[in-house]
Write an enzyme that holds these catalytic residues in place. Structure first.
Site, PDB file in Angstrom:
ATOM      1  N   TYR A   1     -71.404  61.038  44.053  1.00 51.33           N
ATOM      2  CA  TYR A   1     -72.018  61.287  42.932  1.00 51.33           C
ATOM      3  C   TYR A   1     -73.561  60.618  43.080  1.00 51.33           C
ATOM      4  O   TYR A   1     -73.621  59.733  43.322  1.00 51.33           O
ATOM      5  CB  TYR A   1     -71.588  60.395  41.672  1.00 51.33           C
ATOM      6  CG  TYR A   1     -70.290  60.834  41.113  1.00 51.33           C
ATOM      7  CD1 TYR A   1     -69.892  62.134  41.767  1.00 51.33           C
ATOM      8  CD2 TYR A   1     -69.448  60.202  40.115  1.00 51.33           C
ATOM      9  CE1 TYR A   1     -68.471  62.638  41.160  1.00 51.33           C
ATOM     10  CE2 TYR A   1     -68.300  60.832  39.886  1.00 51.33           C
ATOM     11  CZ  TYR A   1     -67.817  62.017  40.430  1.00 51.33           C
ATOM     12  OH  TYR A   1     -66.462  62.507  39.914  1.00 51.33           O
TER      13      TYR A   1
ATOM     14  N   SER B   1     -63.472  66.033  32.916  1.00 50.62           N
ATOM     15  CA  SER B   1     -64.128  66.720  31.737  1.00 50.62           C
ATOM     16  C   SER B   1     -63.227  66.861  30.714  1.00 50.62           C
ATOM     17  O   SER B   1     -62.905  67.986  30.171  1.00 50.62           O
ATOM     18  CB  SER B   1     -64.195  68.240  32.630  1.00 50.62           C
ATOM     19  OG  SER B   1     -65.000  68.149  33.892  1.00 50.62           O
TER      20      SER B   1
END
Ligand SMILES: NC(=O)c1ccc[n+]([C@@H]2O[C@H](COP(=O)([O-])OP(=O)(O)OC[C@H]3O[C@@H](n4cnc5c(N)ncnc54)[C@H](OP(=O)(O)O)[C@@H]3O)[C@@H](O)[C@H]2O)c1
Length: 281
Positions: free
Chosen positions: A61, A201
Site C-alpha cells: 500500500y 471492501s
C-alpha cells in the site's frame, strides 16, 4: 458510536474488534502520495478512540507509506491495538518473507505485528516454503498470528496443512452485500474450520453508501430507518452478524469513521437479515 464488540480470532485465544480500519489508499495507492498524512492520522486516531482498535495495512500500500502512517497513528499506544499487515505475492520465498516482515516492522516502528497475512496466493512458490518463514517469524515473536488473503477454499486448506506449529487464523477476502460469491463455499468452510474471515471492501468501495434507488436499496433504507441507523451501518452489521466475519472499512473522512464505528454493538434481527439476503441475492 463506539465499537466495543470483539470476536475470537480463528482458533487462537486472541480477541479482535469486529470492526477495524483498512488503509488501502491511505498515503497513496500504488505510489507514495505525500501531503495527506495529517488527515489520515487524524482519521485513524479517531477510529482507535471509537474502538476500531484494529488496523489493516500491507507492504504494497502506497509503496510502504501506509505502514508508516499506521506507525505514526499508533505511536506509543501499541499494546491494545491489533495490527495486521501483508506480504506481497512476489515476496513469498522463505528469504523474501523474512525480509518483507523486517521492512514492515521498520516502517511501522513496531517490534511485532499481531497478524501477518499472505496478500495473494502465488502458485509458483510452494505455500509450505512461505509458511515455514511465517512460523519462523512467529517463533521469534515478530509475528503473533498467521493469516492469508484472497485464498480459495482449496488454497486455504493447503495453507492450513502447511503450518505445523500454529493454526491459520484468518483469510481476508472481498465480502459485502453486493459481492457475496464466497457464501457458496468459503464462508461455510471457514466457519467449520474456525478461520476468521476478514471482509475487505465491506462498503463496496463507497458503492453501498452511494447506492441507487432500485428496490434492493429501498429494502436497505427501510431497514436502516427501522433501527435508526444508516445504510452503511446496516450493511456492515449484516456482515458482522455472521459468526466468522469481521470487517475492515477504509475511511479517512471523519464523518465516515464515526458512522462506520456505529455499526457494531447491536444486531439486526434474523427477519431483517433474511430480507437483505433476498433483496441483494
Ligand atoms: N486483501 C486485499 O486484497 C484487499 C483488497 C482491497 C482492500 N483491502 C483492505 O480492505 C480495506 C477496505 O476496503 P476498500 O478500501 O477496498 O473499500 P471500502 O472500505 O468498502 O470502501 C472505502 C471507501 O468507502 C468510503 N466510505 C467508508 N465509510 C463510508 C461511509 N460511512 N459513508 C460513505 N462512504 C464511506 C471511503 O471514503 P473516505 O475514505 O473518504 O472516508 C472510501 O472511499 C482496505 O483499505 C484494505 O485495508 C484488502
Amino acid at each position: 458510536m463506539t465499537c466495543l464488540e470483539f470476536k475470537k480470532l480463528g482458533k487462537t485465544e486472541v480477541e479482535i474488534p469486529v470492526l477495524g480500519l483498512g488503509t488501502w489508499g491511505i498515503g497513496g495507492f500504488s505510489d507514495r502520495h505525500l501531503g495527506s498524512e495529517d488527515k489520515a492520522v487524524r482519521a485513524l486516531r479517531l477510529g482507535l478512540e471509537l474502538g476500531m482498535r484494529f488496523l489493516d495495512t500491507a507492504e504494497i500500500y502506497a509503496n510502504g507509506h501506509s505502514e508508516e502512517i499506521v506507525g505514526i497513528a499508533v505511536g506509543e499506544e501499541r499494546e491494545n491495538i491489533f495490527i495486521a499487515t501483508k506480504v506481497s505475492p512476489s515476496n513469498l520465498s522463505y528469504e523474501d518473507v523474512i525480509r518483507s516482515c523486517e521492512g514492515s516492522l521498520k516502517r511501522l516502528k513496531m517490534k511485532y505485528v499481531d497478524l501477518y497475512q499472505v496478500h495473494w496466493p502465488n502458485t509458483s512458490i510452494p505455500i509450505r516454503e512461505t509458511m515455514k518463514a511465517m512460523e519462523k517469524l512467529a517463533a521469534e515473536g515478530k509475528v503473533r498470528e498467521i493469516g492469508v488473503s484472497n485464498f480459495s477454499v482449496h488454497q486455504t486448506r493447503e495453507a492450513q496443512e502447511a503450518l505445523s506449529k500454529k493454526s491459520l487464523a484468518s483469510n481476508q477476502v472481498k465480502y459485502n452485500l453486493i459481492e457475496r460469491s464466497i457464501e457458496e463455499d468459503l464462508v461455510p468452510y471457514c466457519m467449520k474450520e474456525h478461520v476468521t474471515i476478514i471482509a475487505y471492501s465491506p462498503v463496496a468501495r463507497g458503492h453501498i453508501p452511494g447506492g441507487g434507488r432500485e428496490e434492493r436499496w429501498r429494502v436497505l433504507d427501510g431497514i436502516a430507518e427501522k433501527y435508526g441507523k444508516t445504510r452503511t451501518q446496516v450493511a456492515l452489521n449484516w456482515l458482522i452478524c455472521k459468526e466468522p466475519v469481521v470487517a475492515i472499512p477504509k475511511a479517512v473522512t471523519l464523518e465516515h469513521v464515526r458512522e462506520d464505528a456505529g455499526s457494531a454493538d447491536w444486531r439486526l434481527k434474523k427477519e431483517d437479515r433474511d430480507a437483505l439476503n433476498k433483496a441483494f441475492s
